[in-house]
Structures are given as structure tokens and as C-alpha cells.
Motif scaffolding. Structure first.
Motif, PDB file in Angstrom:
ATOM      1  N   UNK A 299     -15.313  -0.089  -2.505  1.00 14.40           N
ATOM      2  CA  UNK A 299     -16.343   0.859  -3.079  1.00 14.40           C
ATOM      3  C   UNK A 299     -16.675   0.210  -4.194  1.00 14.40           C
ATOM      4  N   UNK A 300     -18.060   0.743  -4.582  1.00 17.07           N
ATOM      5  CA  UNK A 300     -18.808   0.189  -5.639  1.00 17.07           C
ATOM      6  C   UNK A 300     -18.128   0.835  -7.096  1.00 17.07           C
ATOM      7  N   UNK A 301     -17.358   1.922  -6.874  1.00 16.70           N
ATOM      8  CA  UNK A 301     -16.696   2.288  -8.045  1.00 16.70           C
ATOM      9  C   UNK A 301     -15.061   1.904  -8.135  1.00 16.70           C
ATOM     10  N   UNK A 302     -14.738   1.946  -9.453  1.00 20.78           N
ATOM     11  CA  UNK A 302     -13.057   1.487  -9.351  1.00 20.78           C
ATOM     12  C   UNK A 302     -12.376   2.705  -8.658  1.00 20.78           C
ATOM     13  N   UNK A 303     -11.216   2.230  -8.155  1.00 22.86           N
ATOM     14  CA  UNK A 303     -10.455   3.157  -7.279  1.00 22.86           C
ATOM     15  C   UNK A 303      -9.328   2.945  -7.893  1.00 22.86           C
ATOM     16  N   UNK A 304      -8.724   4.138  -8.540  1.00 20.42           N
ATOM     17  CA  UNK A 304      -7.404   4.069  -9.388  1.00 20.42           C
ATOM     18  C   UNK A 304      -6.582   5.206  -8.770  1.00 20.42           C
ATOM     19  N   UNK A 305      -5.356   4.924  -8.469  1.00 20.45           N
ATOM     20  CA  UNK A 305      -4.392   5.766  -7.943  1.00 20.45           C
ATOM     21  C   UNK A 305      -2.999   5.746  -8.758  1.00 20.45           C
ATOM     22  N   UNK A 306      -2.389   6.887  -8.636  1.00 22.31           N
ATOM     23  CA  UNK A 306      -0.910   6.908  -9.362  1.00 22.31           C
ATOM     24  C   UNK A 306       0.130   6.506  -8.413  1.00 22.31           C
ATOM     25  N   UNK A 307       1.261   5.751  -9.051  1.00 21.33           N
ATOM     26  CA  UNK A 307       2.237   5.299  -8.266  1.00 21.33           C
ATOM     27  C   UNK A 307       3.079   6.738  -8.083  1.00 21.33           C
ATOM     28  N   UNK A 308       3.372   7.055  -6.926  1.00 23.42           N
ATOM     29  CA  UNK A 308       4.357   8.308  -6.798  1.00 23.42           C
ATOM     30  C   UNK A 308       5.548   7.747  -5.912  1.00 23.42           C
ATOM     31  N   UNK A 309       6.522   8.294  -5.959  1.00 24.55           N
ATOM     32  CA  UNK A 309       7.725   8.392  -5.014  1.00 24.55           C
ATOM     33  C   UNK A 309       8.200   7.043  -4.941  1.00 24.55           C
ATOM     34  N   UNK A 310       8.450   6.362  -6.133  1.00 23.87           N
ATOM     35  CA  UNK A 310       8.630   5.033  -6.006  1.00 23.87           C
ATOM     36  C   UNK A 310      10.053   4.553  -7.077  1.00 23.87           C
ATOM     37  N   UNK A 311      10.913   4.048  -6.305  1.00 18.92           N
ATOM     38  CA  UNK A 311      12.127   3.489  -7.195  1.00 18.92           C
ATOM     39  C   UNK A 311      12.442   2.264  -6.680  1.00 18.92           C
ATOM     40  N   UNK A 312      13.038   1.430  -7.825  1.00 21.26           N
ATOM     41  CA  UNK A 312      13.758   0.268  -7.667  1.00 21.26           C
ATOM     42  C   UNK A 312      14.917   0.278  -8.304  1.00 21.26           C
ATOM     43  N   UNK A 313      15.854  -0.646  -8.021  1.00 25.69           N
ATOM     44  CA  UNK A 313      17.353  -0.650  -8.626  1.00 25.69           C
ATOM     45  C   UNK A 313      17.946  -1.792  -8.408  1.00 25.69           C
ATOM     46  N   UNK A 314      18.364  -2.242  -9.565  1.00 30.33           N
ATOM     47  CA  UNK A 314      19.150  -3.422  -9.722  1.00 30.33           C
ATOM     48  C   UNK A 314      20.617  -3.595  -8.741  1.00 30.33           C
ATOM     49  N   UNK A 315      21.040  -2.289  -8.687  1.00 29.54           N
ATOM     50  CA  UNK A 315      22.286  -2.163  -7.890  1.00 29.54           C
ATOM     51  C   UNK A 315      21.861  -2.032  -6.534  1.00 29.54           C
ATOM     52  N   UNK A 316      22.516  -2.962  -5.980  1.00 28.16           N
ATOM     53  CA  UNK A 316      22.314  -3.210  -4.479  1.00 28.16           C
ATOM     54  C   UNK A 316      22.937  -1.984  -3.470  1.00 28.16           C
ATOM     55  N   UNK A 317      22.283  -1.564  -2.739  1.00 28.39           N
ATOM     56  CA  UNK A 317      22.520  -0.565  -1.511  1.00 28.39           C
ATOM     57  C   UNK A 317      22.024  -1.035  -0.273  1.00 28.39           C
TER      58      UNK A 317
END
Length: 184
Positions: A90-108
């Protein structure tokens, strides 16, 4: 018990303000195809987004969650490339919020789900999404600096202080993160 706690179904009694005219206008079945199209068309597009640590820095919340260290990144990211190759930005900037997002150094590992879509209690041999996003964050760090991060804290600092690219997909709860990387 209040009148709200006593409701066992989706029926609603008519408040006094509902006139016969209002009832005639709104007492109809909802067009669920229209509702779905509004939901779809009002969502931010899937694609590649980038953080801007100078203008809109990401924040990190670190906690112990379900027996492992869990990092939640949040903040605004800006669209730089659409997933749909036939569409144009689009001609305008599209910004969105990061949601429902996790990362972990502990392996599962990923959980095995039954036909009822509930975990069976078994695991696969494949790392789960939070573990994979952490590995991608480490790879992004290595791309930026040419070496492995010595500490997990270095990775977190990097994610909040450098422009990081996120590939976002359209999920049930909005946009989700499917990949993290760094571009030189």
C-alpha cells in the motif's frame, strides 16, 4: 447470583429501549460470510515485517512459564514485503503489533495431538515453535556479528536493539511469527 451469572445459554432478554422499529431492522440472521470478509479484510496482511529500534523499539518480557524460560517480544513492526506476490505494498506504512509470540532458550519438543486436537502427553523429536524462534534469533545474531552469542542475554539485547525481520502469517488469533532473521 447476578442475572449475568445465571444465564446458561445465548438468549438475551429485550431491554426497554428496543422499539418495534429496532426489532424489525435487527431481528434477522447474521450474514456470517459478510462477518468473515470483514474480519479478513480488516486484518493486517501476512508478509515480512521489520522492527525499528530507533523509532519503535521492541520490548521483551522474560518469565518462567510452564517450567521454562519464556521471552515475549512486543511492539510495532512495519510491513516491508507482502506474502502475496501478486499484490503490491500500500501507499501508506502498514504497522502491526507482535502478539501471541514466545521464544525460549530452553528446548521443548512439539506435542503430539489426538484426533480431538488435544495433547496426548507424548512428544515428537522435533523442537517446538518457541525453541525454533530462539534458534532463529541466535542465527540472526550470528549473521549480524559473525559469531555465536556467548549469553542468552546477548540475544535478547540484540532483538531489542537491532532491526529484526519477522515473517508473519495469518492465524486464528491474528498474525503469528513463523520466522525471525536479520538482513545486513
Amino acid at each position: 447470583m447476578s442475572e449475568y451469572e445465571n444465564h446458561q445459554d445465548n438468549t438475551v432478554s429485550d431491554p426497554a429501549w428496543i422499539s418495534e422499529d429496532v426489532r424489525n431492522l435487527l431481528d434477522r440472521n447474521s450474514d456470517l460470510e459478510v462477518v468473515a470478509s470483514i474480519r479478513r479484510d480488516s486484518s493486517d496482511p501476512a508478509g515480512q515485517y521489520v522492527s525499528d529500534p530507533d523509532e519503535l523499539p521492541l520490548t521483551a518480557r522474560v518469565e518462567e512459564y510452564k517450567g521454562r524460560i519464556s521471552v515475549s517480544l512486543s511492539g510495532l513492526v512495519t510491513l516491508v514485503k507482502l506474502k502475496d506476490k501478486n499484490a503490491s505494498l500500500p501507499d501508506h506504512q502498514v504497522r502491526t503489533r507482535l502478539n501471541f509470540f514466545r521464544l525460549s532458550p530452553d528446548r521443548r519438543n512439539k506435542l503430539v495431538y489426538g484426533e480431538d486436537n488435544k495433547p496426548t502427553g507424548e512428544e515428537t523429536n522435533t523442537p517446538d515453535a518457541a525453541t525454533m524462534r530462539w534458534l532463529e534469533a541466535r542465527d540472526a545474531y550470528r549473521t549480524a556479528y559473525g559469531e555465536e552469542a556467548k549469553k542468552d542475554l546477548d540475544v535478547m539485547t540484540f532483538l531489542t536493539e537491532r532491526p529484526i525481520h519477522f515473517v508473519l502469517f495469518q492465524g486464528n488469533k491474528g498474525l503469528g511469527v513463523s520466522k525471525i532473521f536479520y538482513k545486513k
